[in-house]
Design a protein around this motif. Structure first.
Motif, PDB file in Angstrom:
ATOM      1  N   VAL A  31     -12.750   0.095  66.643  1.00 45.94           N
ATOM      2  CA  VAL A  31     -12.784   1.506  67.038  1.00 45.94           C
ATOM      3  C   VAL A  31     -13.526   2.323  65.987  1.00 45.94           C
ATOM      4  O   VAL A  31     -14.322   3.216  66.316  1.00 45.94           O
ATOM      5  CB  VAL A  31     -11.348   2.035  67.244  1.00 45.94           C
ATOM      6  N   ASP A  32     -13.303   2.021  64.715  1.00 49.85           N
ATOM      7  CA  ASP A  32     -13.998   2.733  63.646  1.00 49.85           C
ATOM      8  C   ASP A  32     -15.508   2.523  63.700  1.00 49.85           C
ATOM      9  O   ASP A  32     -16.280   3.362  63.205  1.00 49.85           O
ATOM     10  CB  ASP A  32     -13.480   2.278  62.282  1.00 49.85           C
ATOM     11  N   LEU A  33     -15.935   1.409  64.310  1.00 45.20           N
ATOM     12  CA  LEU A  33     -17.370   1.154  64.470  1.00 45.20           C
ATOM     13  C   LEU A  33     -17.952   1.846  65.698  1.00 45.20           C
ATOM     14  O   LEU A  33     -19.151   1.768  65.951  1.00 45.20           O
ATOM     15  CB  LEU A  33     -17.620  -0.353  64.575  1.00 45.20           C
ATOM     16  N   GLY A  34     -17.102   2.516  66.469  1.00 46.16           N
ATOM     17  CA  GLY A  34     -17.601   3.278  67.615  1.00 46.16           C
ATOM     18  C   GLY A  34     -17.325   2.669  68.964  1.00 46.16           C
ATOM     19  O   GLY A  34     -17.778   3.205  69.992  1.00 46.16           O
ATOM     20  N   TYR A  35     -16.580   1.578  69.008  1.00 47.92           N
ATOM     21  CA  TYR A  35     -16.248   0.940  70.282  1.00 47.92           C
ATOM     22  C   TYR A  35     -14.929   1.473  70.831  1.00 47.92           C
ATOM     23  O   TYR A  35     -14.016   1.821  70.065  1.00 47.92           O
ATOM     24  CB  TYR A  35     -16.116  -0.576  70.118  1.00 47.92           C
ATOM     25  N   ARG A  36     -14.822   1.512  72.148  1.00 45.42           N
ATOM     26  CA  ARG A  36     -13.522   1.676  72.791  1.00 45.42           C
ATOM     27  C   ARG A  36     -12.915   0.279  72.902  1.00 45.42           C
ATOM     28  O   ARG A  36     -13.609  -0.669  73.288  1.00 45.42           O
ATOM     29  CB  ARG A  36     -13.704   2.279  74.182  1.00 45.42           C
ATOM     30  N   VAL A  37     -11.648   0.134  72.581  1.00 46.35           N
ATOM     31  CA  VAL A  37     -11.002  -1.179  72.627  1.00 46.35           C
ATOM     32  C   VAL A  37      -9.808  -1.111  73.568  1.00 46.35           C
ATOM     33  O   VAL A  37      -8.923  -0.255  73.420  1.00 46.35           O
ATOM     34  CB  VAL A  37     -10.556  -1.642  71.232  1.00 46.35           C
ATOM     35  N   VAL A  38      -9.802  -2.017  74.537  1.00 39.05           N
ATOM     36  CA  VAL A  38      -8.722  -2.117  75.521  1.00 39.05           C
ATOM     37  C   VAL A  38      -8.096  -3.495  75.393  1.00 39.05           C
ATOM     38  O   VAL A  38      -8.786  -4.510  75.493  1.00 39.05           O
ATOM     39  CB  VAL A  38      -9.259  -1.899  76.953  1.00 39.05           C
ATOM     40  N   ALA A  39      -6.772  -3.536  75.172  1.00 33.59           N
ATOM     41  CA  ALA A  39      -6.079  -4.811  74.978  1.00 33.59           C
ATOM     42  C   ALA A  39      -4.818  -4.826  75.839  1.00 33.59           C
ATOM     43  O   ALA A  39      -3.802  -4.229  75.468  1.00 33.59           O
ATOM     44  CB  ALA A  39      -5.735  -5.008  73.508  1.00 33.59           C
ATOM     45  N   PRO A  40      -4.866  -5.482  76.990  1.00 37.54           N
ATOM     46  CA  PRO A  40      -3.679  -5.540  77.846  1.00 37.54           C
ATOM     47  C   PRO A  40      -2.722  -6.661  77.474  1.00 37.54           C
ATOM     48  O   PRO A  40      -3.118  -7.654  76.853  1.00 37.54           O
ATOM     49  CB  PRO A  40      -4.292  -5.798  79.228  1.00 37.54           C
ATOM     50  N   ASP A  41      -1.467  -6.495  77.847  1.00 31.95           N
ATOM     51  CA  ASP A  41      -0.566  -7.626  77.979  1.00 31.95           C
ATOM     52  C   ASP A  41      -0.954  -8.318  79.277  1.00 31.95           C
ATOM     53  O   ASP A  41      -0.971  -7.676  80.347  1.00 31.95           O
ATOM     54  CB  ASP A  41       0.893  -7.162  78.094  1.00 31.95           C
ATOM     55  N   LYS A  42      -1.270  -9.606  79.221  1.00 29.08           N
ATOM     56  CA  LYS A  42      -1.609 -10.317  80.452  1.00 29.08           C
ATOM     57  C   LYS A  42      -0.410 -10.340  81.393  1.00 29.08           C
ATOM     58  O   LYS A  42       0.727 -10.116  80.992  1.00 29.08           O
ATOM     59  CB  LYS A  42      -2.038 -11.764  80.157  1.00 29.08           C
ATOM     60  N   LEU A  43      -0.670 -10.653  82.647  1.00 27.69           N
ATOM     61  CA  LEU A  43       0.392 -10.758  83.637  1.00 27.69           C
ATOM     62  C   LEU A  43       1.485 -11.690  83.122  1.00 27.69           C
ATOM     63  O   LEU A  43       1.210 -12.769  82.600  1.00 27.69           O
ATOM     64  CB  LEU A  43      -0.179 -11.300  84.949  1.00 27.69           C
ATOM     65  N   GLY A  44       2.742 -11.246  83.243  1.00 21.53           N
ATOM     66  CA  GLY A  44       3.864 -12.058  82.802  1.00 21.53           C
ATOM     67  C   GLY A  44       4.290 -11.827  81.375  1.00 21.53           C
ATOM     68  O   GLY A  44       5.281 -12.412  80.918  1.00 21.53           O
ATOM     69  N   TYR A  45       3.559 -10.984  80.650  1.00 21.88           N
ATOM     70  CA  TYR A  45       3.821 -10.762  79.229  1.00 21.88           C
ATOM     71  C   TYR A  45       4.220  -9.318  78.940  1.00 21.88           C
ATOM     72  O   TYR A  45       3.731  -8.387  79.601  1.00 21.88           O
ATOM     73  CB  TYR A  45       2.567 -11.051  78.406  1.00 21.88           C
ATOM     74  N   GLY A  46       5.041  -9.137  77.906  1.00 25.16           N
ATOM     75  CA  GLY A  46       5.303  -7.820  77.351  1.00 25.16           C
ATOM     76  C   GLY A  46       5.681  -6.781  78.385  1.00 25.16           C
ATOM     77  O   GLY A  46       6.603  -6.953  79.181  1.00 25.16           O
ATOM     78  N   GLY A  47       4.925  -5.690  78.393  1.00 26.86           N
ATOM     79  CA  GLY A  47       5.218  -4.587  79.298  1.00 26.86           C
ATOM     80  C   GLY A  47       4.528  -4.672  80.644  1.00 26.86           C
ATOM     81  O   GLY A  47       4.635  -3.748  81.456  1.00 26.86           O
ATOM     82  N   THR A  48       3.815  -5.779  80.892  1.00 21.33           N
ATOM     83  CA  THR A  48       3.117  -5.952  82.173  1.00 21.33           C
ATOM     84  C   THR A  48       4.050  -6.623  83.182  1.00 21.33           C
ATOM     85  O   THR A  48       4.991  -7.325  82.820  1.00 21.33           O
ATOM     86  CB  THR A  48       1.835  -6.779  81.960  1.00 21.33           C
TER      87      THR A  48
END
Length: 337
Positions: free
Chosen positions: A61-78
């Motif tokens: 993000v500090d380099l200027g990218y948008r970063v999207v990181a999901p919990d895959k299906l079956g994991y965490g809050g997904t």
């Protein structure tokens, strides 16, 4: 964005057009411009979470990218469907595309690790026009099979995959949940002793033996105690979804056969494969298959590093991937490299 504090990241939970509800971290750079900012979508493996990318999100993000990181299906809050048929590579690929649609991202850099690596390589086949670049971490490219190969046949060829037969059984859910702390200490341990009896957990029948043995695993390996505690909180009584990916072998074959997939990603797609030399997942034969099917691939082999590259050599990953993107994409993203 503090790796030691999961709450310091920007969390979202949204219903996708595929009908599944996903939790994900969506981090925007300060100079975010939807017309020019490149997005990196990070897909984790087993047993992991969005949190597997905790050391990469802020630097990118500090380099200027948008970063999207999901919990895959079956994991965490997904969402966590019960049946394994929901966890095929086509359905996960469709979810990734739907997540990009939700965020109004037409194309992105897609990165995967472990099972996430397999999923993003299939995303490149099911949705070839949605990628700016493809990055594979730890797992070489595996092409769609022309003939069905059962898991039993695969284990005959590669005995170290014996654990997958174990993971395939529903009874494994409760077994791992009962020994969850020991299982995560086993998975994330530092493999200093190549002759350790703990290594046999990958062989047929080995996991049950190790989990029920008196073997003592005192430390948390590559995880700090805080990180370990977070993983424990997210996986408590929650192994069915993660293990379901190992129960999709026939479903995936049938989907790919019916879909008439190409044997490899499109020829103009920039592809990077980063592998730790101490990772048994990536043998020389698998690397040669990747080179043959993806002639444009750039392969980086890292000395003294095993499977968990995002943690074991985080500085290398944090710098190498943006450098690769800078060299292969015509971009308005200004980096510090």
């Amino acid at each position: 964005m503090d790796p030691a504090n999961p709450a310091s990241f920007n969390h979202r939970t949204e219903l996708l057009s595929t009908g599944r509800r996903y939790h994900f971290v969506d981090q925007l750079p300060t100079n975010y411009d939807p017309a020019t900012t490149k997005t990196i979508v990070c897909i984790h493996g087993f047993p992991d979470l969005w949190y597997g990318w905790r050391y990469q999100i802020k630097p990118w993000v500090d380099l200027g990218y948008r970063v999207v990181a999901p919990d895959k299906l079956g994991y965490g809050g997904t969402e966590k469907p019960e049946d394994a048929i929901h966890y095929t590579s086509r359905r996960i690929s469709d979810d990734i595309a739907a997540l990009m649609d939700l965020l109004q991202i037409s194309k992105a850099v897609i990165i995967g690790h472990d099972w996430g690596c397999f999923m993003v390589s299939r995303f490149a086949l099911w949705h070839p026009d949605r990628l700016l670049a493809l990055v594979l971490l730890s797992v070489p490219y595996v092409p769609p099979s022309k003939e069905y190969i059962s898991l039993e046949q695969m284990v005959e060829r590669f005995p170290n995959w014996g654990y997958q037969l174990h993971f395939r059984e529903k009874s494994t859910n409760a077994e791992i949940e009962k020994h969850l702390s020991k299982f995560f200490r086993l998975i994330y341990r530092r493999r200093k002793n190549k002759n350790s009896p703990l290594r046999k957990w990958t062989l047929p029948g080995g996991l049950t033996e190790v989990l029920n043995s008196n073997a003592i695993l005192n430390d948390t390996g590559f995880l700090t105690q805080q990180e370990f505690d977070y993983y424990m909180s997210q996986f408590n009584e929650n192994m069915n979804g993660p293990l379901n990916y190992y129960r999709t072998t026939h479903y995936r074959f049938q989907e790919e056969k019916d879909g008439g997939l190409m044997p490899a990603p499109r020829a103009d797609l920039p592809v990077l494969l980063v592998v730790g030399k101490d990772d048994p997942t990536a043998n020389q034969g698998a690397l040669e298959v990747t080179r043959k099917l993806i002639p444009q691939v750039k392969i980086e082999l890292i000395d003294g590093v095993g499977h968990w590259v995002m943690v074991e050599c985080k500085d290398h990953i944090n710098e190498s991937i943006p450098r690769f993107l800078q060299n292969t994409l015509s971009s308005n993203v200004h980096t510090k490299l």
